[in-house]
Scaffold this active site. Structure first.
Site, PDB file in Angstrom:
ATOM      1  N   ASP A  10       0.854  -1.172   0.000  1.00 28.67           N
ATOM      2  CA  ASP A  10       0.000   0.000   0.000  1.00 28.67           C
ATOM      3  C   ASP A  10       0.903   1.239   0.000  1.00 28.67           C
ATOM      4  O   ASP A  10       2.077   1.160   0.366  1.00 28.67           O
ATOM      5  CB  ASP A  10      -0.871  -0.034   1.264  1.00 28.67           C
ATOM      6  CG  ASP A  10      -1.785   1.164   1.363  1.00 28.67           C
ATOM      7  OD1 ASP A  10      -2.328   1.595   0.321  1.00 28.67           O
ATOM      8  OD2 ASP A  10      -1.972   1.665   2.484  1.00 28.67           O
ATOM      9  N   GLU A  12      -0.334   5.060   0.690  1.00 22.80           N
ATOM     10  CA  GLU A  12      -0.680   6.073   1.704  1.00 22.80           C
ATOM     11  C   GLU A  12      -0.711   5.440   3.098  1.00 22.80           C
ATOM     12  O   GLU A  12      -1.319   4.391   3.299  1.00 22.80           O
ATOM     13  CB  GLU A  12      -2.055   6.674   1.419  1.00 22.80           C
ATOM     14  CG  GLU A  12      -2.074   7.594   0.232  1.00 22.80           C
ATOM     15  CD  GLU A  12      -3.484   8.104  -0.016  1.00 22.80           C
ATOM     16  OE1 GLU A  12      -4.015   8.828   0.824  1.00 22.80           O
ATOM     17  OE2 GLU A  12      -4.075   7.740  -1.055  1.00 22.80           O
TER      18      GLU A  12
END
Lengths: 201, 201
Positions: A10, A12
């Site tokens: 991922d 953010e």
């Protein structure tokens, strides 16, 4: 001989700050602080965000300016460079191409698979968004496994958990207490020095 | 709204010199000059190469040293950086992790999906190779299309043509006359300035 290994991450919350929280801080609109960490229903979350942008008249240009001011989290760029020197790494993010492109140079231009915003160029407003496909993170992990790779994964939010659970090994990283509590079967780390050896294993 | 677009590229012959030709030049073993451009049967080609390495007692260390001395083709690094500033780019190569890792830093650490050599550490010899899967380039294009991407592709050799034909658009680049003649349905280019706009279209 062990299988070849890829890593999916991922973006953010893991490598860079949460973009929408940065926009909330810049604009003072507290309701924009809500993220996938708080709201598991992504469509509900995006509808909420777009409604706030429209209400407050926020332009794409303003948001792009906020994103350009963001820096990777401390240690993130070094972590990613080290990881990429050993394994193919692909970022799986539920952000949008228009946001990701402003951050990519600060991370050494990794591959980022994400979605796309609908922008009305004339009014400089975000008019909507289009998810490239539903549950893209899990689908990507399954695709890479089909391509013969062992896949290791790390993420921080509810929208990462199907990816983490479908990987050969998945780890929560920088995850808030509610996500950690809801997924006790996933190992959870907060420091790049702890995560790196797991992703090189 | 148009579909999100990815680009997949072959590596050797397109972005960097052919590794085995460089080894042939360094060692003076002319028979190592044979590549996928000449021999469509990859297993036959690799058996031929490994037989030559064994016959001449060539070590993995020597080959790694040759690869470390290679530089990207003129203009290739700039082309790749420009392309990566616009689109996700993944290199699909039938080379091996042990070779690719020596070249990746010179190309800005792109994602390279490839295969793996079997090395006997004690004798420093390449004892075999394992293809991650058959026809991996075409399988990757199909996987990325399943993930919702429009896929554009470029490559130079016989082992690229199934990838080029399964992409939304595929281009021969730096391809020798026999490959160009065998695949008249594929556009063929020799300059990065000609290829770049096709991959940004």
């Amino acid at each position: 001989m062990e299988r070849q290994t890829m890593v999916v991450l991922d973006m953010e919350g893991v490598l860079v700050p949460e973009i929408w929280i940065a926009v909330a801080e810049r604009t003072g609109i507290e309701a924009l602080r809500r993220t996938t960490r708080d709201e598991p229903d992504y469509d509900a979350l995006m509808a909420h965000r777009l409604r706030l942008l429209a209400e407050h008249g926020l332009t794409m240009s303003l948001i792009a300016e906020v994103i350009k001011g963001l820096e990777p989290l401390p240690g993130a760029a070094e972590f990613l460079t080290e990881l990429r020197s050993h394994r193919p790494v692909i970022l799986l993010s539920d952000t949008f191409e228009q946001f990701a492109s402003a951050l990519a140079p600060k991370l050494g231009r990794p591959v980022i698979l994400c979605h796309r915003l609908e922008i009305d160029e004339a009014s400089d407003r975000i008019t909507g968004y289009r998810l490239r496909m539903p549950d893209q993170k899990r689908a990507a992990v399954e695709a890479f496994r089909q391509l013969g790779y062992r896949v290791l994964a790390a993420g921080d939010s509810y929208n990462d958990t199907s990816m983490l659970l479908s990987a050969d090994a998945g780890y929560l990283f920088h995850a808030p207490p509610n996500v950690v509590a809801d997924f006790p079967q996933l190992g959870s780390f907060d420091e790049f020095d702890e995560l790196l050896p797991r992703l090189l294993a």
